[in-house]
Motif scaffolding. Structure first.
Motif, mmCIF file in Angstrom:
data_model
loop_
_atom_site.group_PDB
_atom_site.id
_atom_site.type_symbol
_atom_site.label_atom_id
_atom_site.label_comp_id
_atom_site.label_asym_id
_atom_site.label_seq_id
_atom_site.Cartn_x
_atom_site.Cartn_y
_atom_site.Cartn_z
ATOM 1 N N ALA A 250 -8.749 0.513 -2.596
ATOM 2 C CA ALA A 250 -8.263 1.385 -1.528
ATOM 3 C C ALA A 250 -8.935 2.743 -1.617
ATOM 4 O O ALA A 250 -9.369 3.174 -2.685
ATOM 5 C CB ALA A 250 -6.742 1.545 -1.613
ATOM 6 N N LEU B 98 0.877 -1.166 0.000
ATOM 7 C CA LEU B 98 0.000 0.000 0.000
ATOM 8 C C LEU B 98 0.913 1.215 0.000
ATOM 9 O O LEU B 98 1.494 1.568 1.034
ATOM 10 C CB LEU B 98 -0.904 -0.024 1.231
ATOM 11 N N VAL C 232 -8.455 -0.380 2.954
ATOM 12 C CA VAL C 232 -8.233 -1.277 1.822
ATOM 13 C C VAL C 232 -9.221 -2.426 1.931
ATOM 14 O O VAL C 232 -9.572 -2.862 3.035
ATOM 15 C CB VAL C 232 -6.788 -1.818 1.768
ATOM 16 N N TRP D 257 -5.499 -7.679 -1.608
ATOM 17 C CA TRP D 257 -6.160 -6.376 -1.595
ATOM 18 C C TRP D 257 -6.630 -6.052 -3.014
ATOM 19 O O TRP D 257 -5.906 -6.272 -3.985
ATOM 20 C CB TRP D 257 -5.208 -5.276 -1.136
#
Length: 500
Positions: free
Chosen positions: A476, A441, A487, A473
């Motif tokens: 986001a 991220l 997320v 994931w």
């Protein structure tokens, strides 16, 4: 103790640091770290009194935070004139503390919570995440597809120890990813628009006091017909015809919804998808797949009477040369100086592009749409008074091996671009997508066209907010003002990170 009393007290004393005039002390305080200003409070009664002056904190909030375009946590557009000295101090300190943590190469989350969208949901896919603007920075909206048959809209209270779903709405999945749009005006009674049925667009609000989540979504109005919904701002709804004629319609939903104006491009490029929109005053900027176009939103009379809805053609247009554009995010920069002068702020545009349909190199291209220096605020937008120079300026290109298709794989906020960065940690340059072993991220502070940071505190260009093994994931979202990032995972989970 007021400023006059303090000044008299200082002048009566023998020469010392305490005898420096207040205006000079204020100039010095602006150059000190906020921790040093607070430390001076412990050195003497005079400095304790000075560092509690309301006028000092009005100055520090403006010079250290607002003029640097730093988000103020939970400020909610309050007027500094309405705040006490202690409130101004609290907002200033929180804003600077969040900024220091947020722009650190490895920001430290103060809170990390993982929660499920619903235990009974089969094959969940959270394909939409967005924070509700304003309202105390408290609410998150998620949309989950259940087994590709129906969608579940949920509103979450993030201030609870464990996020709680306070509103829930289920509808047939017939609108694709453009089936839910959040109102960017927190003062509007219409909180979101939903393509809730195959041929109905609804605007709804949320009763935040309702105890039953299943009853908390309240319908406000409905428009018949199938369409893509792209933007909701106050009482203005912007939709696009999904057929090849590609007409973009602007609706007024304040009373009985009606179509106010249609936008059409002579280049016929509107048969393609709308990627992003920005509405302000009397103009609308639209990013189609390969073009950015600026339209007037004011219906104008013509010499020839024609039946039906008034039509507007683009006042300006620019075409990009990228072969394949997967994703476009567009967001106005927060500019204290521009707002103060009632002028347009620069607009960040982040394009995720690749070289071939089968893959190829993925890159993020950061453009800035600069305000037109000849624009006259208050005058009607026209071909001779354009608010922006429609040819964007390329600021930077960022290599990014983002492969996931959801539109929320890249998010654009205040001055940060957030992305799910898939890569093999053992590789420095490139990778094969079949070998993806790691997901990060990542964030980057966007710079202005001149290459300088939008904030003096944004000295670190890149941030790694979190990382995990595997590729789970798929979306986001962020709220820089409250220091929050969320997320979503492929198994129907949402993870909340808080940085203040």
């Amino acid at each position: 103790m007021d400023e006059l009393t303090i000044g008299s007290h200082i002048r009566d004393r023998s020469p010392s640091l305490d005898t420096i005039p207040l205006d000079i002390l204020f100039d010095i305080f602006q150059l000190l770290p906020i921790q040093s200003v607070l430390a001076l409070r412990q050195t003497s009664k005079s400095f304790d009194a000075i560092t509690r002056l309301r006028s000092l904190w009005v100055l520090l909030l403006r010079t250290l935070v607002q003029e640097q375009n730093i988000p103020i946590p939970y400020f909610d557009e309050k007027s500094p004139e309405s705040l006490s000295a202690s409130e101004l101090e609290r907002f200033t300190c929180r804003a600077l503390a969040l900024r220091i943590n947020w722009t650190n190469p490895n920001p430290n989350p103060k809170r990390e919570i993982r929660f499920q969208v619903g235990a009974a949901v089969k094959d969940p896919d959270v394909f939409f995440l967005e924070f509700l603007p304003g309202r105390g920075n408290r609410w998150l909206v998620s949309v989950t597809s259940e087994a590709f048959r129906k969608c579940i809209v949920q509103c979450w209270d993030l201030t609870a120890l464990q996020p709680v779903c306070i509103a829930k709405l289920t509808y047939t999945n017939g609108g694709g990813n453009n089936s839910v749009i959040i109102n960017n005006d927190p003062s509007s009674p219409a909180i979101m628009a939903i393509q809730s049925k195959p041929a109905v667009t609804e605007t709804v609000t949320i009763d935040f006091e309702e105890k039953d989540p299943e009853s908390a979504f309240v319908p406000l109005s409905a428009i018949d017909g199938r369409r893509e919904i792209h933007l909701l701002s106050g009482s203005t709804l912007v939709t696009k015809n999904p057929t090849l004629d590609g007409k973009v319609s602007i609706w007024d939903i304040s009373d009985q919804p009606y179509e106010k104006i249609q936008l059409m491009s002579p280049s016929l490029l509107q048969e393609y998808d709308c990627s992003a929109m920005h509405l302000c005053d009397d103009y609308l900027i639209i990013f189609f797949i390969w073009t950015v176009e600026l339209y007037s939103t004011i219906p104008r009379p013509t010499n020839i009477a024609t039946p039906g809805v008034p039509i507007s053609y683009p006042l300006a247009q620019y075409s990009f040369q990228y072969q394949i554009i997967d994703n476009v995010n567009m967001s106005k920069q927060v500019s204290w100086h521009a707002a103060r002068l009632h002028r347009p702020s620069p607009i960040n545009i982040v394009i995720r592009a690749r070289t071939t349909y089968l893959g190829g190199e993925h890159t993020l291209h950061h453009f800035v749409l600069d305000p037109n220096p000849s624009y006259v605020p208050g005058m009607e937008t026209s071909l001779y008074n354009l608010p922006y120079l429609v040819q964007p300026t390329l600021v930077q290109t960022i290599y990014s091996p983002v492969w996931s298709e959801p539109r929320s794989a890249v998010a654009l906020g205040h001055d940060t671009v957030l992305l799910l960065d898939n890569h093999d940690p053992d590789e420095d340059h490139g990778m094969e997508y079949r070998d993806l072993q790691h997901q990060q991220l990542a964030g980057r502070i966007l710079t202005t066209t001149g290459g300088s940071p939008t904030s003096q505190h944004g000295s670190h260009r890149s941030m790694a907010f979190s990382a995990q093994a595997g590729n789970y994931w798929n979306g986001a979202a962020m709220d820089e003002e409250s220091g929050r990032i969320v997320v979503s995972g492929v198994e129907g989970t949402i993870t909340l990170f808080e940085y203040i």
